[in-house]
Design an enzyme around this catalytic site. Structure first.
Site, PDB file in Angstrom:
ATOM      1  N   SER A 172      23.083  59.352  20.715  1.00  0.00           N
ATOM      2  CA  SER A 172      22.216  60.099  21.632  1.00  0.00           C
ATOM      3  C   SER A 172      22.964  60.489  22.896  1.00  0.00           C
ATOM      4  CB  SER A 172      21.009  59.234  22.004  1.00  0.00           C
ATOM      5  OG  SER A 172      20.277  59.801  23.071  1.00  0.00           O
ATOM      6  N   TYR A 176      17.000  51.887  25.217  1.00  0.00           N
ATOM      7  CA  TYR A 176      17.272  52.825  24.123  1.00  0.00           C
ATOM      8  C   TYR A 176      18.717  53.311  24.189  1.00  0.00           C
ATOM      9  CZ  TYR A 176      17.445  57.235  21.582  1.00  0.00           C
ATOM     10  OH  TYR A 176      17.819  58.251  20.751  1.00  0.00           O
TER      11      TYR A 176
END
Length: 325
Positions: free
Chosen positions: A132, A157
């Site tokens: 990501s 995350y």
């Protein structure tokens, strides 16, 4: 090729499955079908994949599996005899990681560890996995390059995605498993995720509901259209592993100011948004901007969908799917 595709009922996973099937591959899809957002959308994506499979040269099978369940995953690998694995399964979302951190450890760390172990055990030729743009944190230098530091995550995350990259690095060096990570940059388009800003904005503007605009609109994002992203993913899956670049940015390389993005949705929706200006949100970053030079050099990836065209396609899908006139 025989390809295991995890997270197949997700936004990016479903589009990737359709493209692989179109190109004649055998796709074995798994997904845990969790309730992070409405599972009915995931079921609709699966129905769409099955429809496309009937019209394609490839074949598709699906089962509900959790990548964190090692015994269950071992059976899938043993029976599958996979050439390649594409791991898109993960607990997504920055903000949710502050509410339910355990789910990120379960899926993104334990689950990813299982994928790495089983790829080694069953001699998979290449593991392609999702990382990501969140790993860059509030990186001040733009565009973001794969060589930039990524040791200041703004959320759990992001930390788990950076951990995935480090884990894959060790398995490549110590176990000889070819791995390629893809750092996704704010993907949007048909069949999108309801927890992401593009989907939320479209839904609320069409419903005459107010939208929250964080940092009073002083944010920019490298909004990346799904079909561009999928072409890049499939190019990496089909191509030879380029060990010199184990992690790639995959995005649009054209950041858009948040207020301009909202204006483009307003234009397609034919309505003005009712904006509620708010401060910076915890875990958020000010900008994202991908340099994709390495991916273009090694795999020929080049995004070419203008924002106006991408939003128009997203609007058409949304109004058709939800039967909005």
């Amino acid at each position: 090729m025989r390809i295991l595709l995890t997270g197949v009922a997700g936004f990016i996973g479903s589009h990737t499955a359709v493209e692989l099937l179109r190109k004649g591959h055998t796709v074995v899809g798994i997904d845990n079908m969790n309730t992070y957002y409405d599972p009915s959308l995931k079921k609709a994506r699966l129905a769409y994949i099955r429809k496309c499979a009937k019209e394609s040269k490839g074949s598709f099978s699906f089962s509900v599996k959790d990548i964190a369940d090692l015994a269950s995953m071992d059976k899938i690998f043993r029976a599958g005899k996979f050439d390649k694995v594409c791991n898109l399964a993960a607990q997504a979302g920055v903000r949710y990681s502050f509410e339910n951190p355990a789910s990120y450890i379960h899926s993104n760390l334990i689950g990813f560890f299982n994928i790495l172990e089983l790829c080694c055990k069953y001699k998979v030729k290449h593991l392609v996995y999702a990382s990501s743009s969140s790993v860059y944190g509030n990186n001040a230098k733009v565009p973001f390059s794969e060589e930039d530091r990524t040791d200041d995550p703004q959320s759990l995350y992001a930390a788990t995605k950076k951990a995935n990259e480090l884990m894959a690095h060790v398995y490549t060096r110590q176990r000889g498993l070819p791995c390629t990570g893809l750092r996704f940059f704010t993907v949007y388009g048909p069949w999108g995720r309801p927890d992401m800003a593009p989907f939320k904005f479209m839904k609320k503007i069409l419903s005459d509901e107010s939208i929250d605009v964080y940092n009073r609109g002083n944010l920019s994002r490298d909004f990346s259209f799904i079909q561009d992203i999928v072409k890049g993913i499939v190019a990496v899956i089909e191509g030879p592993n380029k060990s010199k670049h184990p992690v790639y940015n995959i995005g649009n390389s054209r950041p858009v100011q948040l207020m301009d993005f909202i204006a483009t949705i307003e234009k397609n929706a034919g309505k003005k948004a009712r904006k509620v200006m708010k401060g910076m949100q915890k875990g958020d970053v000010y900008t994202t901007f991908a340099s994709t030079a390495l991916l273009e050099e090694d795999y020929g990836f080049r995004p070419n969908t203008p924002l106006e065209k991408g939003i128009a396609e997203f609007h058409k899908w949304y109004t058709d799917f939800y039967k909005i006139k």
